[in-house]
Each structure stands twice: as C-alpha cells, then as structure tokens.
Write an enzyme that holds these catalytic residues in place. Structure first.
Site, PDB file in Angstrom:
ATOM      1  N   MET A 165      14.907  -1.102  11.176  1.00  0.00           N
ATOM      2  CA  MET A 165      13.476  -1.142  11.474  1.00  0.00           C
ATOM      3  C   MET A 165      12.848   0.209  11.120  1.00  0.00           C
ATOM      4  SD  MET A 165      13.009  -3.618  14.739  1.00  0.00           S
ATOM      5  CE  MET A 165      13.479  -2.449  15.994  1.00  0.00           C
ATOM      6  N   ARG A 200      14.426   5.585  18.972  1.00  0.00           N
ATOM      7  CA  ARG A 200      13.655   5.812  20.207  1.00  0.00           C
ATOM      8  C   ARG A 200      13.746   7.264  20.678  1.00  0.00           C
ATOM      9  NH1 ARG A 200      14.806   0.380  21.061  1.00  0.00           N
ATOM     10  NH2 ARG A 200      12.873  -0.735  21.490  1.00  0.00           N
ATOM     11  N   HIS A 248      17.736   7.564  10.922  1.00  0.00           N
ATOM     12  CA  HIS A 248      18.426   8.760  11.408  1.00  0.00           C
ATOM     13  C   HIS A 248      19.869   8.722  10.890  1.00  0.00           C
ATOM     14  CE1 HIS A 248      20.167   5.960  14.236  1.00  0.00           C
ATOM     15  NE2 HIS A 248      18.978   5.680  14.734  1.00  0.00           N
ATOM     16  N   SER A 256      19.248   7.259  17.976  1.00  0.00           N
ATOM     17  CA  SER A 256      18.397   6.078  18.103  1.00  0.00           C
ATOM     18  C   SER A 256      16.999   6.469  17.668  1.00  0.00           C
ATOM     19  CB  SER A 256      18.368   5.633  19.568  1.00  0.00           C
ATOM     20  OG  SER A 256      17.276   4.762  19.793  1.00  0.00           O
ATOM     21  N   GLN A 279      24.217  -6.698  20.066  1.00  0.00           N
ATOM     22  CA  GLN A 279      23.535  -7.208  18.865  1.00  0.00           C
ATOM     23  C   GLN A 279      24.549  -7.520  17.765  1.00  0.00           C
ATOM     24  OE1 GLN A 279      19.753  -5.704  16.937  1.00  0.00           O
ATOM     25  NE2 GLN A 279      21.206  -4.459  15.794  1.00  0.00           N
ATOM     26  N   GLY A 336      25.400  -0.957  13.433  1.00  0.00           N
ATOM     27  CA  GLY A 336      25.999   0.074  14.264  1.00  0.00           C
ATOM     28  C   GLY A 336      26.523  -0.497  15.583  1.00  0.00           C
ATOM     29  N   GLN A 359      11.177  -9.404  18.118  1.00  0.00           N
ATOM     30  CA  GLN A 359      12.256  -8.948  18.981  1.00  0.00           C
ATOM     31  C   GLN A 359      11.789  -7.958  20.049  1.00  0.00           C
ATOM     32  OE1 GLN A 359      14.463  -7.170  15.515  1.00  0.00           O
ATOM     33  NE2 GLN A 359      15.126  -5.696  17.046  1.00  0.00           N
ATOM     34  N   HIS A 399      21.752   5.399  10.953  1.00  0.00           N
ATOM     35  CA  HIS A 399      21.462   4.475   9.837  1.00  0.00           C
ATOM     36  C   HIS A 399      22.140   4.966   8.554  1.00  0.00           C
ATOM     37  CE1 HIS A 399      17.622   3.820  12.267  1.00  0.00           C
ATOM     38  NE2 HIS A 399      18.149   2.619  12.215  1.00  0.00           N
TER      39      HIS A 399
END
Ligand code: PAF
Length: 280
Positions: free
Chosen positions: A32, A189, A36, A187, A155, A149, A63, A39
């Site tokens: 998305m 976030r 970082h 993350s 997930q 990951g 989601q 990824h």
C-alpha cells in the site's frame, strides 16, 4: 533503470503476457506504498527468485474498518518510486481505483475461520478487504510468486488459504519481519509516531521477547500475558488490544508453547495501532 509506472490493467497485461510467452517467472510484491526496509526486503527476495518483478501500490479502502485510519494512511508515490530505483524492478503497478473496483463491483472474497480472531476480531471486515484485493492483484498480475512479510502473519496465512482455495496458481512466500535497531517492527504506520511515541513503541519487542523466553521455559501463558500487558501499559502504551499465543500452523490458541507457536500483540501508542508477532 526507472521502472514504468502503470495505472491501467491493459498496460500491465500487455507486459505480463509478453513475459509469460517467454516463460519468464513473475514475482509480485503487493503493497500500500509508504515503502520501508521491510517492503524493500520483499522486493529483494522477489528479485532473487524471479525473472520479472512487479511492485503494486494501492491503498485499498475496503480493508480499512476505520475511515480516519484510511484518511491518515501515508501516500508517498514519488518517494516510493525513488526507493525502488536501486532494485531495478520491471513494473510499478499503481492501479487507478476503477481498475480494482469498477462501477458496480459486487464481489467479496471471504476466508472463514482464520479471520475470526485477532485482526479479524478487532478490525471487522479487514480481511475480506485484504482477500478481495489480493485475489484481484494475483489475477491481474498473473504472477507465479507473491511475497508477503511475516510482520502481518495472520494476513500471510489468510492469503495462502485464499490462493489455495481458489486454485490461483501462485506460490505465496513469507519473508521475515525487518526491525529497526530498537527492535520495532518496520511498518508504514511508524511514520505517524512522534519521537516520544517511537520510544514507547520500541519497548514492545523487548517485552514480547521476555514473554517468549519465559514460555520457552514451559510456563503457562495466561499469567505471563497479564504481566506483559501491565509492562506494556507501564512502558506508555495507551491500550493493549490483545496478547495471544497461537499455533504457528493453524492459529489455534495455546495455553503453553508446547508446539511451534507464535506470540501476537496489538497495542496503541501515540494514537497509532501497532501489531507485531514473534516465533516461540
Ligand atoms: O500488507 C499490506 O500492505 C496490504 O494488506 C496488502 C497485502 C498490500 C493488501 O492491500
């Protein structure tokens, strides 16, 4: 070399069809954005195992169970493309929203069982959104391998189940969580954490490791989880949603680590919901 940024499925298909006709193995790294090191480690794994690599960037509204979380999700396409430069990927697919959810879109992919707990329990609808978009990305990219990951371990399991159940001919590859030197799991976030929030967030891995060590000694989980909850709150976490020990194969709950297990934590720091898991 700069990878082409493709926004239309037709353009992506033109490329993947020519790759497939030459028998090239295609890898996909679904993201998305707000890329970082975590990824980038997936991109590296894809590059090592595939002839062609596609990175997808799509902030999937389906989601997000919380509209504020969706609105605040970082969107950094130019920086993401820059970060991918050294990896020489073959395409960056940033689909226009109607390529994923065309007018009248009416289909949901829903994986039962695995999605009843943890993220599924605390984020209603989240995994339906993930399974639906990932199924579409698998079919759109026609990839042979997909890289996810272990940071989002549940997930990973949901996506594997979905691909098997729907006979999508793709190998789902799980890759280890990448951490900051502090132990904080990388993350997108984390970008929303203040310097103080980052310090709080970094305590989580230490507390989880302490708990995992005690479990390895054969201790019962419940009292240790209660102490870990207290430790997280004392470290500055505002709320602990769950601390759970589950079988690494089935996600069934465990009262002791008497088989390969995974310890899962979800907690809020600095207004940001942070999840992590480690093997036990
Ligand atoms: O892990 C993520 O970033 C997302 O859930 C994914 C797999 C790209 C689906 O939108």
């Amino acid at each position: 070399m700069t990878a082409p940024i493709l926004r239309r499925l037709d353009d992506l298909r033109a490329l993947t069809t020519s790759w497939r006709s030459r028998g090239e193995v295609i890898g996909v790294v679904p993201t998305m954005g707000a890329l970082h090191q975590g990824h980038l480690s997936l991109v590296e794994a894809a590059k090592a195992g595939c002839d062609r690599v596609i990175v997808t960037i799509f902030v999937n509204p389906k989601q997000f169970n919380n509209p504020e979380d969706l609105a605040k999700y970082p969107r950094t396409e130019n920086e993401d493309a820059q970060k991918l430069l050294p990896f020489d990927v073959d395409a960056i697919y940033v689909p226009d929203p109607e390529e994923i959810y065309p007018q009248g879109f009416a289909t949901t992919v829903s994986v039962a069982g695995l999605t009843d707990v943890m993220e599924g329990e605390f984020r209603p609808g989240h995994f339906d959104g993930v399974a639906t978009v990932v199924a579409k990305l698998f079919l759109q990219t026609q990839a042979d391998r997909a890289f996810f990951g272990e940071k989002d371990f549940q997930q990973l399991m949901v996506v594997r189940r979905m691909a098997r159940d729907l006979d999508i001919p793709i190998q789902v590859v799980g890759c280890p969580t990448i951490r900051e030197p502090s132990g904080l799991a990388m993350s997108s976030r984390n970008l929303r954490l203040s310097p103080q929030g980052l310090q709080v967030a970094a305590q989580k891995h230490r507390i989880m490791n302490d708990l995992a060590r005690a479990l390895q000694g054969g201790a019962a989980f419940d009292p240790l989880a209660a102490s870990a909850r207290t430790a997280l709150l004392a470290a500055g976490f505002a709320q602990v949603e769950y601390i759970q020990l589950r079988c690494a194969e089935t996600l069934d709950p465990l009262s002791r680590a008497d088989k390969p297990a995974r310890l899962f934590v979800a907690a809020w720091a600095d207004g940001v919901r942070l999840i992590d898991n480690i093997p036990v």
